[in-house]
Scaffold this active site. Sequence first.
Site, PDB file in Angstrom:
ATOM      1  N   ARG A 125      -4.447   2.560  13.436  1.00 45.97           N
ATOM      2  CA  ARG A 125      -3.920   3.941  13.396  1.00 45.97           C
ATOM      3  C   ARG A 125      -4.769   4.871  14.260  1.00 45.97           C
ATOM      4  O   ARG A 125      -5.084   6.002  13.880  1.00 45.97           O
ATOM      5  CB  ARG A 125      -3.863   4.484  11.961  1.00 45.97           C
ATOM      6  N   SER A 167       2.315   7.964   4.645  1.00 48.16           N
ATOM      7  CA  SER A 167       0.998   7.778   4.005  1.00 48.16           C
ATOM      8  C   SER A 167       0.148   9.003   4.289  1.00 48.16           C
ATOM      9  O   SER A 167      -0.063   9.345   5.451  1.00 48.16           O
ATOM     10  CB  SER A 167       0.284   6.566   4.592  1.00 48.16           C
ATOM     11  N   GLU A 206      -4.361  11.056   7.022  1.00 47.19           N
ATOM     12  CA  GLU A 206      -3.812  10.480   8.257  1.00 47.19           C
ATOM     13  C   GLU A 206      -3.142  11.531   9.153  1.00 47.19           C
ATOM     14  O   GLU A 206      -3.367  11.530  10.361  1.00 47.19           O
ATOM     15  CB  GLU A 206      -2.809   9.375   7.896  1.00 47.19           C
TER      16      GLU A 206
HETATM   17  P1  FAD Z   1       4.286  14.408  15.275  1.00 45.26           P
HETATM   18  O1  FAD Z   1       4.080  14.379  13.815  1.00 45.26           O
HETATM   19  O2  FAD Z   1       5.115  15.497  15.831  1.00 45.26           O
HETATM   20  O3  FAD Z   1       2.865  14.431  16.009  1.00 45.26           O
HETATM   21  C1  FAD Z   1       1.816  13.595  15.582  1.00 45.26           C
HETATM   22  C2  FAD Z   1       0.635  13.778  16.554  1.00 45.26           C
HETATM   23  O4  FAD Z   1       1.002  13.270  17.827  1.00 45.26           O
HETATM   24  C3  FAD Z   1       0.274  15.260  16.774  1.00 45.26           C
HETATM   25  O5  FAD Z   1      -1.118  15.339  16.972  1.00 45.26           O
HETATM   26  C4  FAD Z   1       1.011  15.613  18.078  1.00 45.26           C
HETATM   27  O6  FAD Z   1       0.390  16.665  18.795  1.00 45.26           O
HETATM   28  C5  FAD Z   1       0.923  14.284  18.817  1.00 45.26           C
HETATM   29  N1  FAD Z   1       2.067  14.097  19.728  1.00 45.26           N
HETATM   30  C6  FAD Z   1       3.384  14.114  19.416  1.00 45.26           C
HETATM   31  N2  FAD Z   1       4.118  13.907  20.527  1.00 45.26           N
HETATM   32  C7  FAD Z   1       3.243  13.760  21.547  1.00 45.26           C
HETATM   33  C8  FAD Z   1       3.378  13.552  22.959  1.00 45.26           C
HETATM   34  N3  FAD Z   1       4.573  13.441  23.556  1.00 45.26           N
HETATM   35  N4  FAD Z   1       2.245  13.476  23.705  1.00 45.26           N
HETATM   36  C9  FAD Z   1       1.020  13.587  23.131  1.00 45.26           C
HETATM   37  N5  FAD Z   1       0.830  13.802  21.820  1.00 45.26           N
HETATM   38  C10 FAD Z   1       1.929  13.887  21.043  1.00 45.26           C
HETATM   39  N6  FAD Z   1       3.303   5.909  10.589  1.00 45.26           N
HETATM   40  C11 FAD Z   1       2.958   4.626  10.782  1.00 45.26           C
HETATM   41  O7  FAD Z   1       2.050   4.335  11.591  1.00 45.26           O
HETATM   42  N7  FAD Z   1       3.552   3.606  10.111  1.00 45.26           N
HETATM   43  C12 FAD Z   1       4.543   3.838   9.219  1.00 45.26           C
HETATM   44  O8  FAD Z   1       5.063   2.904   8.643  1.00 45.26           O
HETATM   45  C13 FAD Z   1       4.927   5.182   8.977  1.00 45.26           C
HETATM   46  N8  FAD Z   1       5.867   5.467   8.058  1.00 45.26           N
HETATM   47  C14 FAD Z   1       6.207   6.753   7.807  1.00 45.26           C
HETATM   48  C15 FAD Z   1       7.181   7.022   6.841  1.00 45.26           C
HETATM   49  C16 FAD Z   1       7.555   8.312   6.562  1.00 45.26           C
HETATM   50  C17 FAD Z   1       8.609   8.588   5.516  1.00 45.26           C
HETATM   51  C18 FAD Z   1       6.964   9.385   7.271  1.00 45.26           C
HETATM   52  C19 FAD Z   1       7.395  10.800   7.007  1.00 45.26           C
HETATM   53  C20 FAD Z   1       5.985   9.149   8.216  1.00 45.26           C
HETATM   54  C21 FAD Z   1       5.590   7.822   8.499  1.00 45.26           C
HETATM   55  N9  FAD Z   1       4.617   7.518   9.462  1.00 45.26           N
HETATM   56  C22 FAD Z   1       4.270   6.219   9.698  1.00 45.26           C
HETATM   57  C23 FAD Z   1       3.941   8.593  10.198  1.00 45.26           C
HETATM   58  C24 FAD Z   1       4.711   9.100  11.441  1.00 45.26           C
HETATM   59  O9  FAD Z   1       6.084   8.860  11.308  1.00 45.26           O
HETATM   60  C25 FAD Z   1       4.219   8.442  12.737  1.00 45.26           C
HETATM   61  O10 FAD Z   1       2.855   8.697  12.928  1.00 45.26           O
HETATM   62  C26 FAD Z   1       5.000   8.958  13.959  1.00 45.26           C
HETATM   63  O11 FAD Z   1       4.603   8.246  15.120  1.00 45.26           O
HETATM   64  C27 FAD Z   1       4.811  10.448  14.229  1.00 45.26           C
HETATM   65  O12 FAD Z   1       5.759  10.803  15.215  1.00 45.26           O
HETATM   66  P2  FAD Z   1       6.219  12.295  15.440  1.00 45.26           P
HETATM   67  O13 FAD Z   1       7.061  12.301  16.667  1.00 45.26           O
HETATM   68  O14 FAD Z   1       6.819  12.847  14.227  1.00 45.26           O
HETATM   69  O15 FAD Z   1       4.821  12.986  15.768  1.00 45.26           O
HETATM   70  P1  NAP Z   2       2.483  -1.945   0.484  1.00 50.86           P
HETATM   71  O1  NAP Z   2       3.344  -3.092   0.915  1.00 50.86           O
HETATM   72  O2  NAP Z   2       2.659  -1.407  -0.898  1.00 50.86           O
HETATM   73  O3  NAP Z   2       0.966  -2.320   0.731  1.00 50.86           O
HETATM   74  C1  NAP Z   2      -0.085  -1.391   0.438  1.00 50.86           C
HETATM   75  C2  NAP Z   2      -1.110  -1.483   1.548  1.00 50.86           C
HETATM   76  O4  NAP Z   2      -1.657  -2.795   1.551  1.00 50.86           O
HETATM   77  C3  NAP Z   2      -0.487  -1.249   2.877  1.00 50.86           C
HETATM   78  O5  NAP Z   2      -0.873   0.022   3.324  1.00 50.86           O
HETATM   79  C4  NAP Z   2      -0.950  -2.388   3.767  1.00 50.86           C
HETATM   80  O6  NAP Z   2      -1.863  -1.990   4.773  1.00 50.86           O
HETATM   81  C5  NAP Z   2      -1.743  -3.298   2.852  1.00 50.86           C
HETATM   82  N1  NAP Z   2      -1.172  -4.663   2.933  1.00 50.86           N
HETATM   83  C6  NAP Z   2      -0.100  -5.144   2.234  1.00 50.86           C
HETATM   84  N2  NAP Z   2       0.084  -6.447   2.527  1.00 50.86           N
HETATM   85  C7  NAP Z   2      -0.866  -6.792   3.431  1.00 50.86           C
HETATM   86  C8  NAP Z   2      -1.189  -7.976   4.124  1.00 50.86           C
HETATM   87  N3  NAP Z   2      -0.485  -9.118   3.927  1.00 50.86           N
HETATM   88  N4  NAP Z   2      -2.224  -7.967   4.984  1.00 50.86           N
HETATM   89  C9  NAP Z   2      -2.934  -6.844   5.194  1.00 50.86           C
HETATM   90  N5  NAP Z   2      -2.673  -5.674   4.571  1.00 50.86           N
HETATM   91  C10 NAP Z   2      -1.662  -5.647   3.698  1.00 50.86           C
HETATM   92  O7  NAP Z   2       2.686  -0.732   1.522  1.00 50.86           O
HETATM   93  P2  NAP Z   2       3.899   0.251   1.729  1.00 50.86           P
HETATM   94  O8  NAP Z   2       3.472   1.615   1.386  1.00 50.86           O
HETATM   95  O9  NAP Z   2       5.165  -0.291   1.138  1.00 50.86           O
HETATM   96  O10 NAP Z   2       4.058   0.199   3.311  1.00 50.86           O
HETATM   97  C11 NAP Z   2       4.535  -0.950   3.950  1.00 50.86           C
HETATM   98  C12 NAP Z   2       4.084  -0.931   5.399  1.00 50.86           C
HETATM   99  O11 NAP Z   2       4.569   0.250   6.039  1.00 50.86           O
HETATM  100  C13 NAP Z   2       2.569  -0.926   5.551  1.00 50.86           C
HETATM  101  O12 NAP Z   2       2.226  -1.692   6.673  1.00 50.86           O
HETATM  102  C14 NAP Z   2       2.246   0.529   5.780  1.00 50.86           C
HETATM  103  O13 NAP Z   2       1.121   0.716   6.618  1.00 50.86           O
HETATM  104  C15 NAP Z   2       3.495   1.038   6.494  1.00 50.86           C
HETATM  105  N6  NAP Z   2       3.707   2.449   6.149  1.00 50.86           N
HETATM  106  C16 NAP Z   2       2.936   3.364   6.781  1.00 50.86           C
HETATM  107  C17 NAP Z   2       3.112   4.708   6.528  1.00 50.86           C
HETATM  108  C18 NAP Z   2       2.314   5.745   7.272  1.00 50.86           C
HETATM  109  O14 NAP Z   2       2.652   6.912   7.187  1.00 50.86           O
HETATM  110  N7  NAP Z   2       1.284   5.379   7.973  1.00 50.86           N
HETATM  111  C19 NAP Z   2       4.065   5.122   5.597  1.00 50.86           C
HETATM  112  C20 NAP Z   2       4.799   4.144   4.948  1.00 50.86           C
HETATM  113  C21 NAP Z   2       4.618   2.803   5.229  1.00 50.86           C
HETATM  114  P3  NAP Z   2      -1.451  -1.490   6.241  1.00 50.86           P
HETATM  115  O15 NAP Z   2      -1.121  -0.052   6.051  1.00 50.86           O
HETATM  116  O16 NAP Z   2      -2.709  -1.674   7.014  1.00 50.86           O
HETATM  117  O17 NAP Z   2      -0.318  -2.293   6.744  1.00 50.86           O
END
Ligand code: FAD
Ligand code: NAP
Length: 332
Positions: free
Chosen positions: A162, A232, A327
Site C-alpha cells: 500500500r 480499510s 490508510e
Molecule cells: P482518491 O481517494 O481521490 O485519492 C487518493 C490519493 O491519491 C490522494 O492523495 C490523491 O491526491 C491521489 N491521487 C488521486 N488521483 C491522482 C492522480 N491522477 N495523480 C496523482 N495522485 C492522485 N484500496 C485497496 O488498496 N484495496 C482495496 O481492496 C480497497 N477497497 C476499498 C473498498 C471500499 C468500499 C473503499 C471505499 C475503498 C477501498 N480502497 C481499497 C481504497 C481506495 O478505493 C483506493 O485506494 C483507490 O485507489 C483510491 O482511488 P481514488 O480515485 O478514489 O483516489
Molecule cells: P479478510 O479476508 O477479512 O482478511 C483480513 C486481513 O487479513 C486482510 O486485510 C488481509 O491482508 C489479511 N489476509 C487474509 N488472508 C490472507 C492470506 N492468505 N495471506 C496474507 N494475508 C491475508 O479481509 P477483507 O476485509 O475481507 O478484505 C479482503 C481483501 O480486500 C484484502 O486483501 C484487503 O486488503 C482488501 N481490501 C482492502 C481495502 C482497503 O481499503 N485497503 C478495503 C477492503 C478490502 P491484506 O490487506 O494485506 O490483503
Amino acid sequence: MLQQHFPLTDRNTLRLVSEASAYAGFRSLAELIQLQGYATRAQLPLRVLGGGSNVLLSEKVNALVVQSESCRIQLVMQNDEVSLVDVDAGMNWHQWVEQSIAFGHGIENLALIPGTVGAAPVQNIGAYGVEVGEFIDSVTGYQLSTRQLRTFSAAECRFGYRDSVFKRELRNDFVILRVRFRLPRRFSPVVSYAPLNSLNAAEITPASLIQAVTDIRMSKLPDPANVPNAGSFFQNPVVSDECARQLAARYPDLPVYAQPHGAKLAAGWLIDQCGFRGKPFGPVAMYEKQALVLTTSAGATLADVRALQKRVQDSVYEKFGVWLEPEPQLFA
Ligand code: FAD
Ligand code: NAP
C-alpha cells in the site's frame, strides 16, 4: 470549467463536509498546465483528486482541486505473452478491470475497488493476494515543481505494501496522467486467500473470477453509495517476528501472516477485540460487519473522524502495544 467555492462533500466516499477554494476538471496536459498557471496566479496549491475513496477531506481545502476527465484505453503492443495497454487516469478502476480481460490478465482480484486508474499506483492498491504494481509497466504524469512530463518505470515507482513513491517524495507534486499496464495473456488465477480458495481452480474463467470477487466484496463491505466509508481505515500493521510470537501466545485467535520481513497482523481483528465494532461515536463508527472500515452519517467532518481514529489507536495500543496508522490520505 473552473468554479470557485466548490463543494466536495459529494466527491468523497466518506461524505465529509468539505469545500474547495476552486475546482476544475481537465482532459489534457495542456489544460492541466493552464490550470497550474491559474493556481500560481491565485496563490493556491494544486491538488489532484480521483474518486475520493481514499482521502480525508478537511472542511476547507484551500487549493485548486483538479480531477482528470480523460478515460481512454489504448493497446500499445501485443505479442503471444503480454499486452501493453495505456489507460488514462480518469478511467473508473472497476470498469477498467472488466475491460482488461480482453487484453490480458492479473488484475481480476482487484475488481470493485472504488476510484480511478490514476490513483491505483499511489497506494499500490491490493486485494486477495494481488497488488496492482505487479502489472504496471510504467506511470506517466506531470511534475508540478519542475513543470516536466515524466515517466516512471515500475522499479522507479518503488511499489511497496500500500505504498509507492507517489505517496512519499512525490506527494502533492505529481499528477498521474496515464498508467501503462503489462498484462500476461495467460490466465493464472491467484486464489490463495479465503474465500477465493474455495473456488474450483480448473473451472475459473477471468470473468467468473471478477464476478466472484465482486460478490464477496458486496456481501462484506459497505457500498459507499449507501453507507459512506473509505474502505480499510487503518493499514494492517507489520510487526517483528518476536512481537507477533508474543501476541499469538497471548491471543491464539489473532490472525498473523508471515511477511518477507516480520509478520502482518489483521488490524480489523485488533479493533474488534477492543469493542469498537458497530458502536457509534456521534456521526462516525467502525462498521458492524468489518471493524477495519470507518463509516459516517450525515454531517460528519474530519474532526469527528480524527476523534474516533485517536480512540481506536489508543485502545489498540493499550491492549496490544501496536500502533495503527490510517490508510486514507489527508487532503487539506
Ligand atoms: P482518491 O481517494 O481521490 O485519492 C487518493 C490519493 O491519491 C490522494 O492523495 C490523491 O491526491 C491521489 N491521487 C488521486 N488521483 C491522482 C492522480 N491522477 N495523480 C496523482 N495522485 C492522485 N484500496 C485497496 O488498496 N484495496 C482495496 O481492496 C480497497 N477497497 C476499498 C473498498 C471500499 C468500499 C473503499 C471505499 C475503498 C477501498 N480502497 C481499497 C481504497 C481506495 O478505493 C483506493 O485506494 C483507490 O485507489 C483510491 O482511488 P481514488 O480515485 O478514489 O483516489
Ligand atoms: P479478510 O479476508 O477479512 O482478511 C483480513 C486481513 O487479513 C486482510 O486485510 C488481509 O491482508 C489479511 N489476509 C487474509 N488472508 C490472507 C492470506 N492468505 N495471506 C496474507 N494475508 C491475508 O479481509 P477483507 O476485509 O475481507 O478484505 C479482503 C481483501 O480486500 C484484502 O486483501 C484487503 O486488503 C482488501 N481490501 C482492502 C481495502 C482497503 O481499503 N485497503 C478495503 C477492503 C478490502 P491484506 O490487506 O494485506 O490483503
